[in-house]
Scaffold this active site. Sequence first.
Site, short mmCIF file in Angstrom:
data_model
loop_
_atom_site.label_atom_id
_atom_site.label_comp_id
_atom_site.label_asym_id
_atom_site.label_seq_id
_atom_site.Cartn_x
_atom_site.Cartn_y
_atom_site.Cartn_z
N GLY A 111 -7.13 64.18 -43.88
CA GLY A 111 -6.35 65.27 -44.45
C GLY A 111 -7.19 66.33 -45.14
N HIS A 141 -10.84 70.16 -38.27
CA HIS A 141 -9.77 69.26 -37.85
C HIS A 141 -8.88 69.96 -36.79
CE1 HIS A 141 -10.35 67.80 -42.17
NE2 HIS A 141 -10.61 66.72 -41.46
N GLY A 197 -14.73 64.35 -34.24
CA GLY A 197 -15.66 65.48 -34.35
C GLY A 197 -17.10 65.01 -34.34
N ASP A 199 -19.35 64.05 -37.59
CA ASP A 199 -19.64 62.67 -38.01
C ASP A 199 -20.23 61.96 -36.79
OD1 ASP A 199 -18.06 62.27 -40.83
OD2 ASP A 199 -17.08 63.72 -39.55
N GLN A 226 -20.39 58.15 -36.69
CA GLN A 226 -19.03 57.61 -36.59
C GLN A 226 -18.52 57.66 -35.15
OE1 GLN A 226 -15.68 58.42 -39.46
NE2 GLN A 226 -15.16 59.96 -37.93
N VAL A 243 -17.50 72.45 -36.06
CA VAL A 243 -17.04 73.79 -36.44
C VAL A 243 -17.72 74.17 -37.75
CG1 VAL A 243 -15.04 75.20 -37.06
CG2 VAL A 243 -14.84 73.46 -35.27
N SER A 256 -13.89 68.71 -45.76
CA SER A 256 -12.94 68.71 -46.87
C SER A 256 -13.70 68.65 -48.19
CB SER A 256 -12.00 67.52 -46.76
OG SER A 256 -11.39 67.50 -45.49
P1 AMP Z 1 -12.28 63.56 -41.96
O1 AMP Z 1 -10.93 64.07 -42.34
O2 AMP Z 1 -13.41 64.22 -42.69
O3 AMP Z 1 -12.36 62.06 -41.94
O4 AMP Z 1 -12.49 64.01 -40.46
C1 AMP Z 1 -11.56 63.69 -39.47
C2 AMP Z 1 -12.11 64.08 -38.12
O5 AMP Z 1 -12.41 65.47 -38.11
C3 AMP Z 1 -13.41 63.35 -37.78
O6 AMP Z 1 -13.41 63.01 -36.40
C4 AMP Z 1 -14.46 64.39 -38.09
O7 AMP Z 1 -15.64 64.23 -37.35
C5 AMP Z 1 -13.73 65.67 -37.69
N1 AMP Z 1 -14.33 66.81 -38.37
C6 AMP Z 1 -14.52 66.97 -39.71
N2 AMP Z 1 -15.16 68.12 -39.96
C7 AMP Z 1 -15.42 68.70 -38.77
C8 AMP Z 1 -16.08 69.90 -38.35
N3 AMP Z 1 -16.61 70.76 -39.21
N4 AMP Z 1 -16.14 70.16 -37.02
C9 AMP Z 1 -15.60 69.30 -36.12
N5 AMP Z 1 -14.97 68.16 -36.45
C10 AMP Z 1 -14.88 67.85 -37.74
#
Ligand code: AMP
Length: 272
Positions: free
Chosen positions: A31, A37, A148, A151, A154, A177, A187
């Site tokens: 979130g 995202h 994404g 990570d 991950q 991004v 976030s």
């Molecule tokens: P998170 O909410 O940070 O756990 O991220 C959720 C998903 O969004 C994960 O698969 C992240 O790798 C992806 N994500 C977070 N930030 C970015 C970004 N800047 N560019 C692309 N994907 C992202």
Amino acid sequence: MKIFRDPAKLQKWCRARRNAGSKIALVPTMGYLHEGHLSLIAEAVRRKADEIVVSVFVNPVQFGPNEDYAKYPRDEKADLAKCRAAGATAVFFPTPENMYLQGHSVYVDEESLSKGLCGARRPGHFRGVCTVVAKLFNLAHPDFAVFGRKDYQQAQVIRRMVRDLNFDLKVVVAPIVREKSGLALSSRNTYLSPDERERALSISRTLRELKAKGGGALAAVRKGLESAGLRVDYVECVDAQSLQPLKAVRKGACVLVAAYAGKTRLIDNILI
Ligand code: AMP
């Protein structure tokens, strides 16, 4: 757009959609959604998913005891509006209590790719990630799930889990991004003071410079981060597939960085 809080209800709905022939995409998130995202949702739209399920769950199991679980930013209302605008057809907002029932005692542990890099600095982190993602896969039964590359480790760990546990779905990994400044969207960027944000730009800058040189010394990256006032957690060069450390930065390598701007831990990476 459907909103689910109860895992059993999400599961039932996904099963019905699947039986009706719908192609289901899952986008797992914690979130406080940003354009990174939303690019994952856009990828699901591009791949013509009939149902796009976005999960929004700050998963307590993947946070260490001294990490930012309690203060992790949350904004349910804004997340809903963003999901709707991006084309999600369902949003899943579970609570820790209904995801981890009293006495929960089964976890998923990846034993190789998850042990270095962030796994070495955040013990138990990937165990938490694998466990929650496995649960989400079992709830949504997606045809594909979008993650994404931000990570990087991950994404590789999830791919391995899907392979080794025979999850019947495709893992899609979307590009990082960034802000115009180069800073990878996160976030956690909301924690940064203007000064820390400025310092944090050194992460993408040093990685970009390394790639532009076609390789070179990792020491230059570390030095660039330190001279910008960041505290380096790690700078490593690994084989992009196996995540095994490489001696030289070369084509097919991934260089990953974790560094603190003040108290905020930021990660980024670049494929060479
Ligand atoms: P998170 O909410 O940070 O756990 O991220 C959720 C998903 O969004 C994960 O698969 C992240 O790798 C992806 N994500 C977070 N930030 C970015 C970004 N800047 N560019 C692309 N994907 C992202």
